[in-house]
Design an enzyme around this catalytic site. Structure first.
Site, PDB file in Angstrom:
ATOM      1  N   GLU A  46       0.676  -0.911   0.148  1.00 51.71           N
ATOM      2  CA  GLU A  46       0.246  -0.103   0.164  1.00 51.71           C
ATOM      3  C   GLU A  46       1.104   1.547  -0.129  1.00 51.71           C
ATOM      4  OE1 GLU A  46      -3.609   1.957   2.412  1.00 51.71           O
ATOM      5  OE2 GLU A  46      -2.105  -0.301   3.357  1.00 51.71           O
ATOM      6  N   LYS A 115      -8.966   2.818  -2.613  1.00 50.69           N
ATOM      7  CA  LYS A 115      -9.738   2.329  -0.987  1.00 50.69           C
ATOM      8  C   LYS A 115     -10.492   2.558  -0.595  1.00 50.69           C
ATOM      9  CE  LYS A 115      -7.129   0.958   3.487  1.00 50.69           C
ATOM     10  NZ  LYS A 115      -6.294   2.032   4.290  1.00 50.69           N
ATOM     11  N   CYS A 149      -5.051  -3.528   1.961  1.00 49.39           N
ATOM     12  CA  CYS A 149      -5.417  -3.238   3.925  1.00 49.39           C
ATOM     13  C   CYS A 149      -6.568  -3.287   4.434  1.00 49.39           C
ATOM     14  CB  CYS A 149      -4.621  -2.173   4.581  1.00 49.39           C
ATOM     15  SG  CYS A 149      -4.441  -2.229   5.334  1.00 49.39           S
TER      16      CYS A 149
END
Length: 271
Positions: A46, A115, A149
């Site tokens: 990330e 994300k 994540c």
């Protein structure tokens, strides 16, 4: 022996992330190593190019998907013949997303994901959430999907990928201590319950106030570890074989045995 459908190189690094130029140089070395290992794709963590816990530098380093960072990654991909998954702060008009982008071995963009589940002030202080949960691309006959994540900690997100045909879920991450349980227990459970290969590629070392825990892993659909990194900088090579995936789904029939009719009723409060 025939070649597996897809070979992936998972790069847990660099341990001492610095400026964008240094991070791109580390990505270039990792891509060269991946090429020598016969990998089709390199997966990095990330925000691998910009740094993650960098405060107001997020805004300063943010750029469009086709900006200077992309230009360098595209050159690396085309020179090494390896597709590259990298993380960066994506600027789109007045907003910034925590994004990953996939560049093909020919240097052209393949897929991009923003994300959707933001983690605490670390994310919410700098990014807006994406509004598209499932981003996919095909490579070597394998349907690949992207999350970032914290996204993988929500079973609904992974199941949405399973429902959409994802066979290999790629999750660049920035997991910090003391949350090792995500890498050691949650990620294997996600791969098993949604019957897919899953690569969880973490950062390592210390950055500002965060100590990243490493533990990058690749998990097979039956929940077993294909590879597991330690705490420091490391590269792992794993093979993704759709024959193994089909065999696992024939034995572990969770996807076929679901009762979505009951789940829908439960959400609506229907007895």
């Amino acid at each position: 022996m025939s070649k597996p459908a897809l070979r992936a190189s998972l790069y847990q690094g660099p341990e001492f992330s610095g400026d964008v130029e240094a991070n791109l140089a580390a990505l270039g070395r990792a891509a060269a190593d991946a090429s020598r290992a016969g990998a089709d794709i390199l997966v990095t963590p990330e925000m691998s190019v910009s740094g993650y816990d960098i405060g107001e530098l997020v805004a300063a380093r943010a750029e469009p998907a086709d900006g200077p960072i992309f230009d360098v990654v595209a050159r690396i991909a085309s020179e090494t013949g390896v597709a590259v998954v990298y993380g960066y702060p994506e600027r789109d008009g007045s907003v910034v997303y925590n994004s990953v982008q996939v560049v093909g071995a020919d240097g052209f963009p393949v897929a991009r994901y923003r994300k959707t589940h933001l983690f605490g002030d670390l994310d919410r202080g700098h990014f807006v959430p994406g509004d598209r949960l499932v981003a996919q691309f095909d490579l070597g006959g394998v349907r690949c999907g992207l999350l970032i994540c914290y996204d993988v900690e929500f079973p609904e997100a992974v199941r949405a990928h399973a429902d959409s045909g994802t066979e290999f879920l790629i999750v660049p991450t920035g997991l910090m201590t003391p949350f090792d349980v995500v890498a050691t227990h949650v990620v294997p459970a996600r791969a098993y319950e949604s019957q897919m290969f899953l690569a969880y590629v973490n950062r390592c070392g210390r950055e500002s106030e965060l100590q990243y825990c490493g533990l990058t892993c690749a998990i097979a659909p039956d929940g077993t570890e294909l590879a597991r990194a330690g705490r420091g900088e490391e590269s792992l090579a794993v093979d993704i074989d759709t024959v193994i995936l089909a065999r696992s789904r024939s034995i572990n029939t969770h996807l076929a045995d679901r009762r979505p009719d009951l789940y829908l009723h439960a959400r609506k409060g229907i007895s």
